[in-house]
Scaffold this active site. Sequence first.
Site, PDB file in Angstrom:
ATOM      1  N   PHE A 172       0.859  -1.192   0.000  1.00  0.00           N
ATOM      2  CA  PHE A 172       0.000   0.000   0.000  1.00  0.00           C
ATOM      3  C   PHE A 172       0.887   1.231   0.000  1.00  0.00           C
ATOM      4  O   PHE A 172       1.705   1.418   0.886  1.00  0.00           O
ATOM      5  CB  PHE A 172      -0.913   0.018   1.233  1.00  0.00           C
ATOM      6  CG  PHE A 172      -1.934   1.121   1.156  1.00  0.00           C
ATOM      7  CD1 PHE A 172      -3.167   0.909   0.554  1.00  0.00           C
ATOM      8  CD2 PHE A 172      -1.662   2.392   1.650  1.00  0.00           C
ATOM      9  CE1 PHE A 172      -4.103   1.927   0.463  1.00  0.00           C
ATOM     10  CE2 PHE A 172      -2.586   3.423   1.555  1.00  0.00           C
ATOM     11  CZ  PHE A 172      -3.815   3.184   0.960  1.00  0.00           C
TER      12      PHE A 172
ATOM     13  N   LYS B 192       2.360  10.119   8.175  1.00  0.00           N
ATOM     14  CA  LYS B 192       1.550   9.776   9.358  1.00  0.00           C
ATOM     15  C   LYS B 192       2.065  10.391  10.661  1.00  0.00           C
ATOM     16  O   LYS B 192       1.749  11.536  10.972  1.00  0.00           O
ATOM     17  CB  LYS B 192       1.417   8.261   9.485  1.00  0.00           C
ATOM     18  CG  LYS B 192       0.557   7.648   8.355  1.00  0.00           C
ATOM     19  CD  LYS B 192       0.175   6.227   8.666  1.00  0.00           C
ATOM     20  CE  LYS B 192      -0.596   5.547   7.556  1.00  0.00           C
ATOM     21  NZ  LYS B 192      -2.024   5.848   7.533  1.00  0.00           N
TER      22      LYS B 192
ATOM     23  N   ASP C 205       9.201   2.677   1.940  1.00  0.00           N
ATOM     24  CA  ASP C 205       8.015   3.438   2.320  1.00  0.00           C
ATOM     25  C   ASP C 205       7.790   3.199   3.818  1.00  0.00           C
ATOM     26  O   ASP C 205       7.274   2.160   4.221  1.00  0.00           O
ATOM     27  CB  ASP C 205       6.822   2.955   1.483  1.00  0.00           C
ATOM     28  CG  ASP C 205       5.512   3.612   1.896  1.00  0.00           C
ATOM     29  OD1 ASP C 205       5.454   4.222   2.980  1.00  0.00           O
ATOM     30  OD2 ASP C 205       4.533   3.493   1.129  1.00  0.00           O
TER      31      ASP C 205
HETATM   32  N1  PLP Z   1       2.239   4.234   2.421  1.00  0.00           N
HETATM   33  C1  PLP Z   1       1.878   3.455   3.464  1.00  0.00           C
HETATM   34  C2  PLP Z   1       2.781   2.345   3.883  1.00  0.00           C
HETATM   35  C3  PLP Z   1       0.677   3.686   4.138  1.00  0.00           C
HETATM   36  O1  PLP Z   1       0.331   2.897   5.158  1.00  0.00           O
HETATM   37  C4  PLP Z   1      -0.132   4.757   3.714  1.00  0.00           C
HETATM   38  C5  PLP Z   1      -1.428   5.011   4.376  1.00  0.00           C
HETATM   39  O2  PLP Z   1      -1.985   4.207   5.082  1.00  0.00           O
HETATM   40  C6  PLP Z   1       0.286   5.542   2.626  1.00  0.00           C
HETATM   41  C7  PLP Z   1       1.481   5.262   2.010  1.00  0.00           C
HETATM   42  C8  PLP Z   1      -0.565   6.680   2.123  1.00  0.00           C
HETATM   43  O3  PLP Z   1      -0.516   7.746   3.018  1.00  0.00           O
HETATM   44  P1  PLP Z   1      -1.607   8.896   2.911  1.00  0.00           P
HETATM   45  O4  PLP Z   1      -2.925   8.282   3.226  1.00  0.00           O
HETATM   46  O5  PLP Z   1      -1.168   9.913   3.933  1.00  0.00           O
HETATM   47  O6  PLP Z   1      -1.550   9.431   1.520  1.00  0.00           O
END
Ligand code: PLP
Length: 393
Positions: free
Chosen positions: A132, A246, A217
Amino acid sequence: MNPINEKYLMKITSRPDVVMMHGQGSYIWDNLGNKYLDFIQGWAVNALGHAPREVSQALAEQASVLLTPSPAYHNAPQLKLAERLCRLTGLDEAHFSNSGAEANEVAVKLARKWGRIHRRGAFEVVTTHNGFHGRTLAMMAASGKPGWDELFPPNPPGFCRVPFGDVSAMAGAISERTAAIMVEPIQGEAGVVVPPKGYLQQLRQLADDANVLLILDEIQTGVGRTGSLFAFEQESVLPDILTVGKGLGAGFPISATLARKRASCFESGDQGGTFNGNPLGAHVANAVLDRILEQGFLAQVRDSGLYLLSQLQRMAGTWGFREVRGNGLLVAVELGSEIAADVRDTAFQCGLLVNAARPKILRFMPSLRVTRAEIDEATERLSECLASVLAAA
Ligand code: PLP
């Protein structure tokens, strides 16, 4: 009369019939006066719990001085935050955005530019199934969330996916088109999937051997969530590009893309954004880092994480958990059957917020300041909910 008028909101999800009004620490209250013990915390965002004094103070301080001079000018909080994050991570340069998806877009843009310059036009980023990375069109293409490929075609090209945790599959997917590989150190949205030990180190080696970039990430795993400032530190690897979001603003939207010198190839005009690096967000993030880097804070996260794991493991036999897993305060249980949504809904009625990450998986992402007493309260309520859901099944 129902006070909730959804008529003017686009339908993107279904929400319970209450309005969340205020929070404090590990608790949040709705418009009917119900109190909830919150083990979701804004989706692993509220690192310091609800309404933390550090964040409200930082917001008030900066709001009365300078909200934004525009991204065309330097501001002091941004300069300080960039230097701090680089020194703390060992990477060389930072760029700020407002969400995790944007930070990942920046990472992929860097990789494509780097591939054009250093790998004869390579552009592809290899990611993982069930990963994700966010909800922009490109990040949906990068993510391996089942069903997403059909949602908004045509999908942006330039991504391919392999099974998470499988180094040989990753090696097999690297071609002359590949500019980078991109993974989460632990797949959060997939239900806290922890890869085999050594996975990140092996990916680092693979990236070096193939001369491609390694993008980590850490939007979900970063800023103390797994008990170290970043999860990659636990495997002693250094990514070429790192994304952070986050917890960085502990509830205020700010994210960052960090890169090593060799991957930091933007030139003037390549990247921008009205709110990027605004002093309000940067000042908050500096205040959050002050707290998280305080002596003993991360040790406390590790201790609380182990306690949560042990309490859940203690319950495993009684409730038929297949697995209890996680790192720090990113924890999940795999249930014996597909009752996660029922347990989540029952828990909500009993004043406990947990996430049903998958039909069989419950995920817990409490405040990094959660106490043992709060963990006991959560696990006791969870047992009551499991009893009631299983009795009704
Ligand atoms: N990358 C990871 C690993 C995430 O868990 C998330 C959101 O849950 C994101 C990217 C996307 O972040 P955002 O919702 O702030 O765009």
